[in-house]
Design an enzyme around this catalytic site. Structure first.
Site, mmCIF file in Angstrom:
data_model
loop_
_atom_site.group_PDB
_atom_site.id
_atom_site.type_symbol
_atom_site.label_atom_id
_atom_site.label_comp_id
_atom_site.label_asym_id
_atom_site.label_seq_id
_atom_site.Cartn_x
_atom_site.Cartn_y
_atom_site.Cartn_z
ATOM 1 N N ASN A 98 -6.390 -5.128 2.305
ATOM 2 C CA ASN A 98 -5.031 -5.019 1.786
ATOM 3 C C ASN A 98 -4.948 -3.684 1.059
ATOM 4 O OD1 ASN A 98 -2.607 -5.206 0.481
ATOM 5 N ND2 ASN A 98 -3.053 -7.124 -0.587
ATOM 6 N N ARG A 138 -3.352 -6.521 5.965
ATOM 7 C CA ARG A 138 -2.042 -6.934 5.472
ATOM 8 C C ARG A 138 -1.073 -5.767 5.650
ATOM 9 N NH1 ARG A 138 0.346 -7.088 -0.529
ATOM 10 N NH2 ARG A 138 2.259 -8.171 -0.005
ATOM 11 N N HIS A 141 6.434 -11.993 1.304
ATOM 12 C CA HIS A 141 5.404 -12.983 0.946
ATOM 13 C C HIS A 141 5.235 -14.026 2.042
ATOM 14 C CE1 HIS A 141 6.239 -12.340 -3.658
ATOM 15 N NE2 HIS A 141 5.168 -11.663 -3.292
ATOM 16 N N ARG A 146 10.943 -6.234 -11.741
ATOM 17 C CA ARG A 146 12.064 -6.001 -10.806
ATOM 18 C C ARG A 146 13.274 -6.827 -11.225
ATOM 19 N NH1 ARG A 146 8.650 -7.480 -5.579
ATOM 20 N NH2 ARG A 146 6.767 -6.366 -6.194
ATOM 21 N N GLU A 198 -3.701 -15.804 0.911
ATOM 22 C CA GLU A 198 -3.165 -14.939 1.963
ATOM 23 C C GLU A 198 -4.292 -14.323 2.779
ATOM 24 O OE1 GLU A 198 -0.947 -13.459 -1.406
ATOM 25 O OE2 GLU A 198 0.654 -12.867 -0.049
#
Ligand code: ADP
Length: 399
Positions: free
Chosen positions: A7, A91, A180, A241, A384
């Site tokens: 990743n 990823r 996601h 965010r 993940e």
């Protein structure tokens, strides 16, 4: 079979090496501060001590080389020969409409990935650099790309279109994509297993709550809604965010503060969210502590977060016309007893009733709903990396 999962971020590279005989992790690590004055490799073999190496790491190629050296090292390595690594899974954040599933990486796929950079300028370039570096260093090893957006490609058009002229979709691919996806796919499948039902007969809402947070409606195993949008900025308020705001605020602030589009983008991604509201931190542990000590803005930030999550749950029940389970995952979802309690409060209309005792759990699978309630409330740690490794195996085997 051993599969390496990578990743890659703009200045970091996270990795895990899996033994796919039993899906166990042989080693994991992180190369960080790539391109800065002093970089760092942290390597954790699963049955050995952690190793840290601090030196200048000028680019991602060097980072990949350091990772491979650590995996091969005669003291703290976990493979004897590089040929033991059968495949690599990467990823990738944005697959746009080009990728609705994971894909074996070829030169053609690399070209398409580069086309996606136009709509994901922040996220895709580091992923591409990582893939290129890994392909250079491991030229004979098959590689697979797994996309955060892919799972959400089943959203219907009336859910993913924005109320802006259709030409913007045709010209610039402006639409909602959702993110996601690998996590939502993993935990919804795990939820079906826990409920001992086929995922095809379930309506599940998955809440991935971490530094970035997104919520998904999974109807019959397919994503029909995700709270994130064209970018991961949309949706629920996050660590730094802003989540959903009136779009008219954007030009207003730019004019008032005299800032450029780039600066505004950075502001909305890095300076807002619960951090901007509380002025304390983006970390929910800090916010919970501050709120307990009477900090009213930290309390407000937590309340905003839980309230917005509740509203998404309500709207997704409407989108699916039903609800069998909600799933908490991600750093906050897996660990914050307080936040799970706040989100589930006063939701009995939807059959959501939390068991306060069972809710005292962190970082492991649990059913935390009161007995005999209609909707199950599950905590499921996401994985993940394992999902990426599993996709990689299935694509490499069928190739
Ligand atoms: P990322 O989106 O970067 O992958 P994570 O899913 O790891 O982030 O989530 C990180 C967040 O999880 C932290 O910012 C913190 O707010 C939250 N978190 C972790 N542990 C706890 C805890 N025990 N209580 C409350 N929040 C926690």
């Amino acid at each position: 079979m051993k599969v390496l999962v990578i990743n890659c971020g703009s200045s970091s590279l996270k990795y895990q090496l899996f033994n796919m005989e039993d899906n166990s992790v042989l080693a994991k690590g992180l190369v960080e501060r790539i391109g800065l004055e002093v970089g760092m490799l942290k390597h954790q073999p699963i049955n050995n001590n952690k190793v840290e190496v601090s030196e200048k790491i000028p680019n991602h190629r060097v980072a990949v080389k350091m990772m491979l050296d650590a995996l091969l090292d005669k003291n703290h390595g976990v493979v004897k020969n590089i040929s033991e690594i059968s495949a690599v899974g990467h990823r990738v954040v944005h697959g746009a409409e080009k990728f609705s599933d994971s894909v074996k990486i070829t030169d053609e796929v690399m070209d398409v990935l580069k086309e996606c950079v136009a709509i994901a300028p922040l996220h895709n370039p580091p992923n591409i650099i990582g893939i290129e570096a890994a392909r250079d260093m491991l030229p004979d090893v098959p590689m697979v790309g797994v996309f955060d957006t892919a799972f959400h490609q089943t959203m219907p058009n009336y859910a993913y279109m924005y109320g802006v002229p259709y030409e913007l979709y045709e010209k610039y691919s402006v639409r909602r994509y959702g993110f996601h996806g690998t996590s939502h796919r993993f935990v919804s499948a795990e939820a079906a297993k826990m409920l001992e039902k086929s995922i095809e007969e379930l309506n599940i809402i998955t809440l991935h709550l971490g530094n970035g947070s997104s919520i998904t409606a999974v109807k019959n195993g397919k994503s029909v809604e995700n709270s994130m949008g064209f970018t991961p900025l949309e949706g629920i308020i996050m660590g730094t965010r802003c989540g959903n705001i009136d779009p008219a605020i954007v030009p207003f602030i730019m004019e008032q503060e005299g800032i450029s589009p780039d600066q505004m983008n950075n502001y909305l991604n890095k300076k807002c969210g619960v951090y901007g509201i509380s002025g304390v931190s983006s970390d929910f542990r800090d916010l919970e502590d501050a709120a307990k000590n009477g900090n009213t803005r930290a309390e407000l930030a937590l309340k905003m977060f839980s309230y917005q999550a509740k509203k998404f749950i309500g709207s997704y029940v409407a989108a699916m016309n039903g609800l069998d389970a909600i799933v908490f995952t991600g750093g906050i979802g897996e660990n914050s007893i307080t936040m799970r309690q706040m989100i589930c409060e006063d939701m009995d209309y939807f059959g959501i009733k939390i068991d306060e005792q069972k809710n005292h759990v962190r970082g492991k699978k649990a059913d935390i709903s009161l007995e005999d309630t209609k909707t199950k409330i599950l905590v499921i740690p996401t994985n993940e990396e394992l999902m990426i490794a599993l996709d990689t195996v299935s694509l490499v085997k069928t190739a």
